[in-house]
Design a protein around this motif. Structure first.
Motif, short mmCIF file in Angstrom:
data_model
loop_
_atom_site.label_atom_id
_atom_site.label_comp_id
_atom_site.label_asym_id
_atom_site.label_seq_id
_atom_site.Cartn_x
_atom_site.Cartn_y
_atom_site.Cartn_z
N PRO A 91 0.70 -0.65 -0.21
CA PRO A 91 0.13 -0.45 0.29
C PRO A 91 0.56 1.73 -0.02
O PRO A 91 1.45 1.40 0.84
N ALA A 92 0.25 2.20 -1.11
CA ALA A 92 1.54 3.25 -1.06
C ALA A 92 1.48 4.27 0.47
O ALA A 92 2.62 4.38 0.58
N SER A 93 0.42 3.65 1.01
CA SER A 93 0.39 5.18 2.13
C SER A 93 1.65 4.45 3.32
O SER A 93 1.65 5.25 4.22
N ARG A 94 1.42 3.08 3.75
CA ARG A 94 2.40 2.51 4.41
C ARG A 94 3.68 3.04 4.06
O ARG A 94 5.08 2.83 4.20
N TRP A 95 3.74 2.44 2.62
CA TRP A 95 5.71 2.94 2.02
C TRP A 95 5.96 4.56 2.26
O TRP A 95 6.67 4.28 2.82
N LEU A 96 5.04 4.89 1.52
CA LEU A 96 5.32 6.32 2.66
C LEU A 96 5.26 6.73 4.10
O LEU A 96 6.20 7.63 3.70
N ARG A 97 4.63 6.38 4.90
CA ARG A 97 5.34 5.78 6.08
C ARG A 97 6.39 5.76 6.43
O ARG A 97 7.39 5.90 7.48
N ASP A 98 6.43 4.35 5.51
CA ASP A 98 7.82 3.84 6.22
C ASP A 98 9.39 4.04 5.46
O ASP A 98 10.67 3.85 6.05
N ASN A 99 8.96 5.15 4.62
CA ASN A 99 9.93 5.09 3.41
C ASN A 99 10.65 6.94 3.68
O ASN A 99 11.53 7.03 3.62
N LYS A 100 9.24 7.41 3.66
CA LYS A 100 9.34 8.68 3.70
C LYS A 100 9.36 9.40 5.39
O LYS A 100 9.15 10.77 5.30
N GLY A 101 8.25 8.86 6.13
CA GLY A 101 8.04 9.23 7.11
C GLY A 101 7.15 10.32 6.67
O GLY A 101 6.54 11.02 8.16
N MET A 102 5.85 9.95 6.30
CA MET A 102 4.51 10.28 5.60
C MET A 102 3.84 10.17 6.74
O MET A 102 3.31 9.12 6.41
N ARG A 103 2.83 10.71 7.05
CA ARG A 103 1.80 9.46 7.76
C ARG A 103 1.23 10.59 7.80
O ARG A 103 0.74 12.37 7.35
N PRO A 104 -0.73 10.01 7.33
CA PRO A 104 -2.00 10.85 7.01
C PRO A 104 -2.01 11.47 8.02
O PRO A 104 -2.04 11.16 9.07
N SER A 105 -2.57 13.17 7.86
CA SER A 105 -3.33 13.99 8.76
C SER A 105 -4.55 14.51 8.47
O SER A 105 -4.83 14.37 9.78
N ARG A 106 -4.82 14.54 7.22
CA ARG A 106 -5.83 14.45 7.10
C ARG A 106 -6.91 13.87 5.85
O ARG A 106 -5.87 14.02 4.56
N ALA A 107 -8.64 14.16 5.36
CA ALA A 107 -9.00 13.53 4.39
C ALA A 107 -10.55 14.66 3.86
O ALA A 107 -10.90 14.90 4.78
N VAL A 108 -10.71 14.66 3.03
CA VAL A 108 -12.00 15.42 2.23
C VAL A 108 -12.12 14.62 1.89
O VAL A 108 -11.79 13.63 0.66
N GLU A 109 -13.97 14.13 2.40
CA GLU A 109 -14.56 13.30 1.10
C GLU A 109 -15.43 13.84 0.24
O GLU A 109 -16.78 14.71 1.43
N ARG A 110 -16.52 14.26 -0.78
CA ARG A 110 -17.04 14.50 -1.52
C ARG A 110 -18.28 13.04 -1.49
O ARG A 110 -17.62 12.34 -2.42
N LEU A 111 -19.43 12.74 -1.76
CA LEU A 111 -20.06 11.71 -1.79
C LEU A 111 -21.49 12.02 -3.27
O LEU A 111 -21.85 13.95 -2.88
N ASN A 112 -21.46 10.99 -3.35
CA ASN A 112 -22.27 11.05 -5.10
C ASN A 112 -23.41 10.51 -4.91
O ASN A 112 -22.82 9.06 -5.12
N VAL A 113 -24.76 10.25 -5.55
CA VAL A 113 -25.36 8.81 -5.37
C VAL A 113 -26.08 8.90 -7.28
O VAL A 113 -25.79 10.28 -7.72
#
Length: 263
Positions: free
Chosen positions: A178-200
């Motif tokens: 998973p890209a997010s895991r790779w970024l954490r383990d190799n770049k020290g980057m950790r998720p900080s926030r997210a924005v979601e938009r829903l549509n039906v």
């Protein structure tokens, strides 16, 4: 209220499923065979099967047949009880970019099935605008299906700026970290926030086939942006995903503070 022939056929098939005459994963007799047995037309059988599919009792797989669906519970996305980790294709890899929670069976068998290996491509106008980069800038594109208890719950397309993932993929790699895991383990980057938009909306033919639902069954589409902080606490937009959910298998729960004058 008078029952129609479609109602009668649907009830007969539903009862057979509930009583175990048709087991989970079993292919039902063909429309022709059922029509002959129940002395009715194939359109009537087809309409009854579509109703069963809308109730998540069967999966209609194009050019394959109709299969009894494995029982599963509804997945809650947002603030709920125990975490349900979406694992990668090898081992117990956790998909950290989406916080998904399941409300009854926290250890249901879940995995990510990639439709194709991750590809490196130019962002193009649409994805460039989503990631706030130029259309000529390269991105990694991941496409796949999240499956829980052998039922496809959602399909996804995820995009990551290639400049953040140098060294993530090498030619011949079979395991998809998973890209997010790779970024954490190799770049020290950790998720900080997210924005979601829903549509039906209604599903495309490709989405309906992947989710094993009828074209007449609505889906939920989510646009999702994720930011992460690097070692210098700088916040960077690192992911954009378009996720299409089988609406009947999800519920969304969000918590947010209210100001005194709200409501």
């Amino acid at each position: 209220m008078t029952k129609t022939k479609i109602d009668e056929v649907k009830e007969i098939l539903a009862r057979r499923i509930e009583e175990g005459a048709y087991a989970p994963g079993q292919r039902l007799p063909s429309e022709r065979e059922l029509a002959e047995e129940m002395k009715t037309s194939r359109p009537t059988i087809r309409a009854a099967l579509l109703r069963l599919q809308s109730e998540n009792k069967v999966d209609i797989v194009p050019r394959s047949g109709v299969y009894v669906r494995f029982s599963t519970t509804k997945v809650t996305v947002g603030s709920a009880s125990s975490l349900l980790f979406l694992a990668g294709p090898v081992g117990n890899q956790q998909t950290e970019s989406m916080q998904v929670r399941e409300n009854r069976e926290p250890y249901a068998y879940a995995f990510t099935r990639y439709s194709e290996p991750p590809t490196l491509r130019a962002a193009g106008k649409e994805i460039g605008e989503k990631l706030n980069i130029g259309p000529e800038v390269e991105v990694w594109h991941c496409r796949g299906v999240h499956v829980v208890s052998q039922v496809p719950f959602r399909v996804f397309d995820s995009y990551y700026p290639a400049s953040l993932l140098k060294g993530w993929r090498k030619e011949g790699d079979e395991e998809i970290i998973p890209a997010s895991r790779w970024l954490r383990d190799n770049k020290g980057m950790r998720p900080s926030r997210a924005v979601e938009r829903l549509n039906v909306r209604m599903p495309t033919a490709e989405e309906a086939a992947a989710l094993r639902i009828a074209r007449s069954q609505p889906v939920l589409e989510m646009d999702r942006w994720m930011w992460a902080k690097d070692s210098k606490k700088k916040e960077i937009l690192c992911e954009y995903s378009r996720i299409v959910f089988n609406a009947s298998l999800h519920q969304f729960v969000y918590e947010y503070p209210l100001r005194e004058f709200d409501g």
